[in-house]
Design a protein around this motif. Structure first.
Motif, PDB file in Angstrom:
ATOM      1  N   UNK A  39      41.627  57.147-136.476  1.00  0.00           N
ATOM      2  CA  UNK A  39      42.396  57.756-135.421  1.00  0.00           C
ATOM      3  C   UNK A  39      42.037  59.427-135.516  1.00  0.00           C
ATOM      4  N   UNK A  40      42.266  60.025-134.281  1.00  0.00           N
ATOM      5  CA  UNK A  40      42.006  61.240-133.938  1.00  0.00           C
ATOM      6  C   UNK A  40      42.600  62.167-134.882  1.00  0.00           C
ATOM      7  N   UNK A  41      43.554  61.924-135.723  1.00  0.00           N
ATOM      8  CA  UNK A  41      44.217  62.653-136.515  1.00  0.00           C
ATOM      9  C   UNK A  41      43.200  62.852-137.658  1.00  0.00           C
ATOM     10  N   UNK A  42      42.209  62.379-138.074  1.00  0.00           N
ATOM     11  CA  UNK A  42      41.374  62.449-139.273  1.00  0.00           C
ATOM     12  C   UNK A  42      40.305  63.613-138.970  1.00  0.00           C
ATOM     13  N   UNK A  43      40.109  63.896-137.826  1.00  0.00           N
ATOM     14  CA  UNK A  43      38.975  65.000-137.298  1.00  0.00           C
ATOM     15  C   UNK A  43      39.096  66.262-138.023  1.00  0.00           C
ATOM     16  N   UNK A  44      40.079  66.814-138.029  1.00  0.00           N
ATOM     17  CA  UNK A  44      40.264  68.185-138.646  1.00  0.00           C
ATOM     18  C   UNK A  44      40.233  68.194-140.317  1.00  0.00           C
ATOM     19  N   UNK A  45      40.884  67.097-140.999  1.00  0.00           N
ATOM     20  CA  UNK A  45      40.473  67.005-142.274  1.00  0.00           C
ATOM     21  C   UNK A  45      39.272  66.841-142.645  1.00  0.00           C
ATOM     22  N   UNK A  46      38.536  66.006-142.067  1.00  0.00           N
ATOM     23  CA  UNK A  46      37.065  65.715-142.259  1.00  0.00           C
ATOM     24  C   UNK A  46      36.106  67.038-141.956  1.00  0.00           C
ATOM     25  N   UNK A 106      40.885  56.720-130.701  1.00  0.00           N
ATOM     26  CA  UNK A 106      40.144  56.681-131.988  1.00  0.00           C
ATOM     27  C   UNK A 106      39.430  58.101-132.112  1.00  0.00           C
ATOM     28  N   UNK A 107      38.872  58.323-133.153  1.00  0.00           N
ATOM     29  CA  UNK A 107      38.146  59.677-133.405  1.00  0.00           C
ATOM     30  C   UNK A 107      36.615  59.387-133.389  1.00  0.00           C
ATOM     31  N   UNK A 108      36.202  58.059-133.360  1.00  0.00           N
ATOM     32  CA  UNK A 108      34.704  57.790-133.105  1.00  0.00           C
ATOM     33  C   UNK A 108      34.880  56.201-132.372  1.00  0.00           C
TER      34      UNK A 108
END
Length: 223
Positions: free
Chosen positions: A10-17, A213-215
């Motif tokens: 999900x989109x919340x993973x983008x900033x930490x990654x 989704x983030x991807x």
């Protein structure tokens, strides 16, 4: 690969990654000239891909209980993000309910609840006594009103009080959410949201940010 292999990318993973990648791409004294150039190229590519979307990804990460601590943010970015979440949750719930908030009991002063002595019926048969003035029976001073108070005063004062109440509720809910323990990375943040009955305002906002989704890699693998 981190997001494409995850069951819930999900989109919340983008900033930490992204923050982790930027950390890994920092130049080191041990790097050769070629490695330095490669790291700089990777960093530039990351910045181009997510230009102007930082606030969106920060909010998504903050609403994910796995990343709510926002350890990858610097300065006042974390506080600014949660302040924005409080305002957005308030606005979203106002639209959902159709009004700022449920009106609570309205407190009135003695001037509103008790008519003036000159308006009361006076019985002449009853003996006249001298009443000792108290805080409850002192004559009230009439409030100064403007030309707009008579047609609009009650409506706008009630709406203003209700709106402040909903804003305070959102701020308190955000504070309690931040006090919750961070979930393990393998946990399902959407399922966790469903189980939090004491956080009624944030789930609707979280659904908007965490449902995307983030991807697209995970869905493309199905075909």
């Amino acid at each position: 690969m981190t997001m494409s292999e995850d069951k819930r990318p999900i989109r919340s993973m983008i900033s930490p990654v992204k923050a982790k990648l930027q950390k890994n791409f920092e130049a080191s004294d041990k790097d050769t000239a070629v490695i330095r150039a490669m790291k700089q190229a990777f960093t530039n590519d990351l910045e181009k891909r997510y230009a102007g979307l930082d606030d969106l990804f920060y909010t998504a990460a903050a609403l994910d209980p796995r990343f709510q601590a926002l350890p990858f943010l610097r300065g006042n970015d974390a506080e600014r993000t949660f302040t924005s979440i409080s305002a957005e949750a308030t606005s979203l719930n106002e639209k959902a309910t159709g009004h700022p908030a449920e009106k609570g009991p309205v407190q009135t002063d003695s001037c509103q609840t008790h008519p003036a002595h000159e308006d009361q019926d006076i019985t002449t048969d009853r003996p006249q006594t001298h009443e000792i003035p108290t805080a409850n029976n002192l004559p009230c001073k009439k409030k100064k009103t403007s030309a707009l108070d008579q047609p609009f005063g009650d409506d706008f004062e009630a709406r203003s009080t209700a709106a402040r109440s909903l804003i305070d509720q959102a701020r308190d809910e955000v504070r309690r959410y931040r006090d919750c323990e961070t979930l393990p990375l393998k946990s399902n943040p959407l399922q966790w949201r469903k189980e939090q009955q004491d956080l009624p305002l944030l789930p609707s906002l979280a659904k908007q940010y965490l449902c995307m989704p983030a991807t697209s890699v995970a869905s493309e693998r199905v075909f």
